[in-house]
Design an enzyme around this catalytic site. Structure first.
Site, mmCIF file in Angstrom:
data_model
loop_
_atom_site.group_PDB
_atom_site.id
_atom_site.type_symbol
_atom_site.label_atom_id
_atom_site.label_comp_id
_atom_site.label_asym_id
_atom_site.label_seq_id
_atom_site.Cartn_x
_atom_site.Cartn_y
_atom_site.Cartn_z
ATOM 1 C CB CYS A 444 25.668 43.613 20.215
ATOM 2 S SG CYS A 444 24.887 42.012 20.258
ATOM 3 C CG HIS A 584 25.875 45.152 24.589
ATOM 4 N ND1 HIS A 584 24.579 45.241 24.139
ATOM 5 C CD2 HIS A 584 26.337 43.939 24.177
ATOM 6 C CE1 HIS A 584 24.266 44.130 23.487
ATOM 7 N NE2 HIS A 584 25.315 43.319 23.500
ATOM 8 C CG ASN A 614 22.565 40.705 23.920
ATOM 9 O OD1 ASN A 614 22.250 41.723 23.309
ATOM 10 N ND2 ASN A 614 23.737 40.098 23.768
#
Ligand SMILES: CC(C)(COP(=O)(O)OP(=O)(O)OC[C@H]1O[C@@H](n2cnc3c(N)ncnc32)[C@H](O)[C@@H]1OP(=O)(O)O)[C@@H](O)C(=O)NCCC(=O)NCCS
Length: 657
Positions: A444, A584, A614
């Site tokens: 990520c 994030h 996500n």
């Protein structure tokens, strides 16, 4: 930052200058104090017109004004209570950090030289004007401070211009040219011939004489001349730019055919107008004085952009400018984000939909994660398909052609294939045939890893233009029977084009870090060389995400918080300077925890996790594009991006937008 503005100078006087001051205060919280120096009654009347009672303003009354017909030095000596003298006094006695004057240039230069003194080794200050070329800008020094210059003055201008060019404009080794009538060293005046000899003996990157005809075509980065010549060049080029646009307007209005052509080329005209409009350049520093003195154009009508640029100049000169990270400090060229783009698939999967697949509920997912829905790529839609769509949007906004891209980095945990790199598929899809292509594997956190890697290539001068993409099709590695993970993820892609744009600041702080001790809390065990997928293990779901949610949550908060603080510190900023945080988008609770612990108000934190879940490497890239296109971030804003991912990996970046 405390600024003393000579509120009486300029062709348009207090109405225009006070309007500019009000605008600057609205735009910049970093201005802690603004002294408006001049006739207090006039200034007060103007402030009233704008209904401005900003507590940061302090009016300093000055009973005299230096008129354009006054002799500079004499006026400074005689008119002790002039607005420009009083403004410089504020800097001299430490009440203000910088003076800005749009009035009598000579008086502003003389007042600052007399009262603040010159820097050691400098005999005469020189005005460093910024002029545009097709792709960049160069410094013209002296643009009018010192009309009767001696050879050693020009030598000092070359040195100061190079320092300014390197530290403010970001040229690694600025080339220096001396304005003359011909390129041969024997051509020119006694002054230029003497300066030629002096410059040749220095360690500056001296390219020799340059003629006026080469100024805007094939220029050097620092153009040296005396103040008389410099001022003529400056004013002539400004007036030519204005004249050409006026002539063009008249010609284009002559018939319908031309008008249609003009409408089609509107964007091109606008770009060139911006480039050539002196109001866009805010003001020029008088280099060499022991303080900050900005000479604004007498005819400048303050507009949003020019005040912004002006303020940015202050920040640079005052050394309060963001410091680069230790890694990038060795390099000189600045790197800007010149285009953003994103793509998310059409298909929406809501919490309700998920509750029909696994034992979960909208209520559980919303309260634990903040996610309401996510996008799911079509079966035959690959990571590179999504990446290419986002990239094309970024390229379009950056106004570059795919062929101009030197480097493509795709950050992804779900490549189309283990090899070749997904970046190569993207290259083919967008026609970026001159690019070197590779993938970045940092889960990520990969997108910001990509940004830092690309930045290094551009600051070092290896490449000029890079495309960085964060793209993931996490639903291709989701275990749809594991409620601990399947509710969290979605698909998408986001992209930025990075380039070197002279005076623009762009990326000012970058960090990336990893901790291999935590490889076992977020990972995909199968499909690699360690555990290839075989008919025997195919039923074990090894090629899906495995995660210890609680541990990941804990580490995410620790790492993102530390990375955010490090970026802010390295940039020389405070938390209050940050206009927008783009974290994030993994979990709303993590985002809120970070915002709270950093002391950043909620409204400054960008959130879209509710709509996309996500999306891994794409997460911050998509959010950045949305923030950019929706006007959430504006030119001059400090934007902090901070990410976290499997590995563990983390990264943070601050961009001056
Ligand atoms: C995954 C996460 C949302 C779980 O939230 P949590 O508050 O830690 O929840 P817990 O782990 O305490 O689980 C509580 C209970 O909910 C259950 N549960 C888990 N997922 C569920 C779901 N989708 N629906 C309903 N119940 C669920 C658990 O089984 C557990 O039940 P149990 O107590 O009977 O065993 C949270 O830990 C998290 O966000 N971690 C970080 C994940 C992440 O960001 N990963 C990507 C990083 S890039």
């Amino acid at each position: 930052m405390k600024i003393a503005l000579d509120a009486m100078g300029g062709d348009f006087g207090p109405p225009n200058l006070v309007a500019g001051a009000v605008l600057a205060l609205r735009e910049y919280r970093r201005i802690g104090k603004l002294f408006l120096v001049g006739d207090s009654a006039k200034i007060q009347a103007e402030l009233k017109k704008h209904r401005c009672n900003d507590s940061r303003i302090e009016i300093v009354h000055a009973s005299q004004v230096v008129e354009m017909s006054d002799r500079a030095v004499e006026a400074v000596r005689r008119k002790k209570d002039s607005s420009v003298s009083r403004a410089v006094d504020l800097v001299k006695y430490g009440q203000a950090d910088a003076i800005v004057s749009a009035g009598h240039t000579g008086a502003a230069v003389a007042a600052s030289a007399i009262k603040l003194r010159n820097l050691p080794g400098i005999d005469r200050p020189g005005i460093a004007a910024i002029l545009p070329t097709e792709t960049n800008v160069f410094v013209l020094i002296d643009a009018g401070a010192n009309v009767d210059a001696r050879p050693d003055h020009l030598l000092q201008y070359a040195i100061m211009g190079s320092v300014y060019s390197r530290h403010v404009l970001g040229y690694a080794k600025p080339s220096v040219g001396l304005i003359s009538l011909g390129e041969e060293d024997v051509k020119g005046t006694e002054l230029t011939k003497e300066v030629f000899k002096l410059l040749k003996r220095t360690s500056l990157n001296f390219r020799g004489n340059i003629e006026g005809r080469h100024l805007f075509e094939n220029p050097v980065e620092v153009v040296v001349c005396d103040g008389f010549v410099g001022n003529v060049i400056l004013k002539t080029s400004e007036s030519i730019a204005v004249a050409i646009f006026t002539w063009l307007k008249h010609e284009l209005k002559k018939n319908a055919k031309r008008a249609v052509g003009a409408a089609l080329a509107k964007d091109a005209f606008r770009t060139i107008h911006r480039k050539t409009n002196y109001e866009e350049y805010g003001g020029s520093p008088s280099l060499g004085v022991n303080g900050i003195c900005i000479i604004a154009h007498g005819a400048s009508l303050f507009n949003t952009r020019s005040t912004r640029i002006l303020s940015r100049r202050f920040s640079v000169i005052m050394k309060r400018q963001p410091r680069s990270s230790p890694r990038s400090a060795r390099n000189q060229r600045t790197v800007s984000i010149i285009g953003t783009g994103s793509y998310t698939p059409e298909k929406v999967l809501t919490n309700e939909d998920l509750s029909r697949i696994v034992d979960t509920s909208d209520e559980w997912i919303t309260t634990r994660t903040g996610i309401k829905e996510r996008r799911i790529a079509a079966k035959d839609e690959t990571t590179s398909d999504m990446a290419a769509r986002a990239a094309l949007k970024a390229i379009e906004q950056a106004k570059v052609s795919p062929e101009e891209i030197d480097l493509i980095l795709v950050a992804t945990a779900t490549p189309d294939m283990i090899f070749p790199a997904t970046a190569c598929f993207v290259q083919k899809k967008i026609g970026a045939k001159n690019a070197a292509c590779l993938d970045v594997s940092a889960a990520c956190a990969g997108f910001l890893f990509g940004v830092e890697i690309a930045q290094q290539f551009i600051t070092s001068g290896t490449y000029d233009t890079a495309l960085v993409i964060g793209a993931d099709k996490l639903t291709s590695i989701t275990n749809w029977s594991d409620r601990n993970t399947c509710v969290l993820f979605g698909d998408g892609a986001g992209a930025v084009v990075l380039g070197h744009r002279g005076s623009a600041h762009g990326v000012i702080s970058t960090n990336m870090g990893s901790d291999g001790d935590f490889t076992d809390i977020l990972f995909m065990p199968g499909g690699g060389s360690k555990t290839p997928i075989t008919p025997e293990n195919a039923h074990l779901n090894l090629q899906t995400i495995h995660m210890s949610g609680k541990e990941v949550y804990k580490q995410a908060v620790i790492a993102m918080l530390a990375a955010a603080r490090k970026a802010i510190d390295q940039a020389g900023l405070t938390v209050d300077d940050i206009a927008c945080v783009i974290p994030h988008q993994a979990n709303l609770r993590i985002i809120e925890a970070i915002g709270e612990r950093l002391g950043i108000p909620r409204e400054k934190v960008f959130v879209n996790v509710d709509r996309y879940g996500n999306t891994s490497a794409a997460s911050v890239a998509i959010a950045l594009d949305e923030a950019n296109r929706s006007g959430r971030i504006k030119a001059g804003d400090y934007v902090l991006m901070v990410v976290f991912g499997g590995g563990l990996t983390w990264a943070s970046t601050i961009v001056e937008w």
